[in-house]
Design a protein around this motif. Structure first.
Motif, PDB file in Angstrom:
ATOM      1  N   ALA A 176     -25.674  66.661  25.014  1.00 52.15           N
ATOM      2  CA  ALA A 176     -25.372  66.991  23.616  1.00 52.15           C
ATOM      3  C   ALA A 176     -23.900  66.720  23.310  1.00 52.15           C
ATOM      4  N   SER A 177     -23.025  67.027  24.261  1.00 55.85           N
ATOM      5  CA  SER A 177     -21.593  66.752  24.070  1.00 55.85           C
ATOM      6  C   SER A 177     -21.351  65.257  23.920  1.00 55.85           C
ATOM      7  N   ILE A 178     -21.984  64.470  24.802  1.00 50.43           N
ATOM      8  CA  ILE A 178     -21.789  63.016  24.749  1.00 50.43           C
ATOM      9  C   ILE A 178     -22.298  62.434  23.432  1.00 50.43           C
ATOM     10  N   VAL A 179     -23.510  62.819  23.073  1.00 51.55           N
ATOM     11  CA  VAL A 179     -24.113  62.259  21.855  1.00 51.55           C
ATOM     12  C   VAL A 179     -23.334  62.698  20.612  1.00 51.55           C
ATOM     13  N   ALA A 180     -22.976  63.986  20.543  1.00 57.37           N
ATOM     14  CA  ALA A 180     -22.231  64.475  19.372  1.00 57.37           C
ATOM     15  C   ALA A 180     -20.859  63.818  19.289  1.00 57.37           C
ATOM     16  N   GLY A 181     -20.181  63.718  20.431  1.00 57.67           N
ATOM     17  CA  GLY A 181     -18.871  63.070  20.424  1.00 57.67           C
ATOM     18  C   GLY A 181     -18.961  61.619  20.003  1.00 57.67           C
ATOM     19  N   ALA A 182     -19.971  60.918  20.503  1.00 59.81           N
ATOM     20  CA  ALA A 182     -20.151  59.506  20.134  1.00 59.81           C
ATOM     21  C   ALA A 182     -20.453  59.368  18.651  1.00 59.81           C
ATOM     22  N   GLY A 183     -21.332  60.217  18.144  1.00 65.71           N
ATOM     23  CA  GLY A 183     -21.703  60.138  16.729  1.00 65.71           C
ATOM     24  C   GLY A 183     -20.546  60.463  15.803  1.00 65.71           C
ATOM     25  N   LEU A 184     -19.809  61.539  16.107  1.00 68.14           N
ATOM     26  CA  LEU A 184     -18.679  61.910  15.252  1.00 68.14           C
ATOM     27  C   LEU A 184     -17.583  60.845  15.298  1.00 68.14           C
ATOM     28  N   ALA A 185     -17.345  60.299  16.491  1.00 66.49           N
ATOM     29  CA  ALA A 185     -16.284  59.301  16.631  1.00 66.49           C
ATOM     30  C   ALA A 185     -16.622  58.005  15.888  1.00 66.49           C
ATOM     31  N   VAL A 186     -17.856  57.521  16.036  1.00 69.37           N
ATOM     32  CA  VAL A 186     -18.202  56.268  15.354  1.00 69.37           C
ATOM     33  C   VAL A 186     -18.267  56.482  13.842  1.00 69.37           C
ATOM     34  N   SER A 187     -18.662  57.679  13.410  1.00 66.59           N
ATOM     35  CA  SER A 187     -18.631  57.975  11.970  1.00 66.59           C
ATOM     36  C   SER A 187     -17.202  57.935  11.452  1.00 66.59           C
TER      37      SER A 187
END
Length: 358
Positions: free
Chosen positions: A77-88
């Motif tokens: 969840a940390s990886i996916v959330a971090g990736a999503g927030l960063a690319v956004s």
């Protein structure tokens, strides 16, 4: 780049090779960080045992339970959330041509917080109970999540509607987002003023971003949305490069600037809304990570976007692991740690010069 006798210059190949090598290095770092994050905690599990459990090899049932039921979902969840927030954040900064583009500056996070407060106060989503695991637990998380998601989309919809009315310029979008952020913040304060002690505690509790909230089902949904949105951004990397050169230049190259800007904003807003709705508010990842990556490999979105996706996942995973351990046995919300780390880091990036802050 200029071809020399039909050959790609060696300097350009080294330039591209360095960017690819950087992406590979942070990818390897992410894999190592995942193993270490799963191994660390109240019950230390050797990294070798973690690797065996993930590969399906024979390990003790207790280790399998810790790895698969507790730590792996939170780490992913940390990886996916971090990736999503960063690319956004990277997409918003490019679309708006503004280094401050992020879910916070556009009011989307504030809208989600208001939606959660609205649910707690008026939709009975804030009934709380004490457990041996958590001091407080929101017993109607689905209602709270749905309300936060709905208001996030409303904020994105207003920004897009105003942009279509007055023109999809970066200034219009940013100013509309700032106004919406102030409006939703005022609304949240209004609800908090009339909340009783339990409701106020529920509102504050939800606002703490926590990756441990996601179950496997919720993680699957967040991952699906993140992958689809990331593929969209990666497919439009060339258009973002053209927009960076100016709207007129991009139009001259055949890019439909307003369409790319509006659809990109909608995708970034929806992705942010999904993540915030399920995990709470996690700040500074979407703002800081693109600037950190841009300082290293430049603004070419063919490399900036994949590096930002991996870098965002790595940063939030490391932050979440530190938040679990730094005050053990107490668990610090990861949003508190990212704010403590992000603000000084962003100031440092500003002081270092404009090279990283386009």
């Amino acid at each position: 780049m200029h071809f020399a006798d039909g050959q790609v210059p060696a300097a350009y190949r080294r330039h591209i090779g360095w960017k690819i090598a950087f992406i590979g290095c942070i990818g390897i770092s992410l894999a190592v960080a995942l193993l270490v994050a799963i191994s660390l905690g109240a019950a230390n599990v050797p990294v070798e045992a973690v690797a065996k459990s993930l590969l399906g090899l024979a390990t003790a049932p207790r280790i399998d339970a810790i790895v698969w039921n507790i730590r792996l979902p939170q780490a992913l969840a940390s990886i996916v959330a971090g990736a999503g927030l960063a690319v956004s954040g990277a997409a918003m900064q490019s679309i708006l041509r503004n280094p401050l583009g992020s879910p916070f500056t556009l009011g989307i996070s504030h809208a989600a917080a208001f939606g959660a407060a609205f649910s707690v106060m008026l939709l009975s989503g804030g009934v709380m109970s004490s457990t041996t695991v958590n001091a407080v637990t929101i017993t109607s998380p689905l209602v709270t999540t749905a309300a936060a998601f709905a208001f996030s989309l409303i904020a994105a919809g207003v920004i897009i509607a105003v942009s279509r009315l007055r023109g999809a310029t970066p200034e219009i979008m940013v100013l509309t987002g700032v106004a919406l952020g102030a409006l939703f913040t005022a609304g949240t304060m209004f609800l908090q003023f009339f909340a009783d002690d339990v409701q106020l505690a529920a509102i504050v509790f939800w606002s703490f971003g926590d990756t441990a909230r996601a179950s496997w089902q919720e993680l699957g949904f967040i991952t699906t949305v993140t992958v689809c949105a990331s593929l969209y951004f990666l497919a439009h990397g060339w258009s973002y490069n053209a927009i960076d050169a100016g709207d007129e230049t991009a139009k001259g190259l055949g890019v439909r600037v307003e369409r790319v800007r509006l659809v990109g904003m909608l995708v970034a807003s929806a992705l942010t809304a999904v993540i915030i709705s399920f995990l709470g508010i996690i700040g500074f990842v979407g703002l800081v990570v693109p600037h950190m990556v841009r300082r290293v490999i430049g603004s070419d979105h063919r490399f900036l976007l994949p590096a930002t996706i991996i870098g965002g996942g790595l940063l939030l995973l490391v932050s979440d692991t530190a938040a679990r351990l730094i005050l053990a046995p107490h668990v610090l919300p990861v949003s508190v740690l990212t704010a403590f780390m992000g603000a000084p880091l962003f100031i440092w990036l500003i002081i270092r010069g404009r090279g990283g802050c386009r």
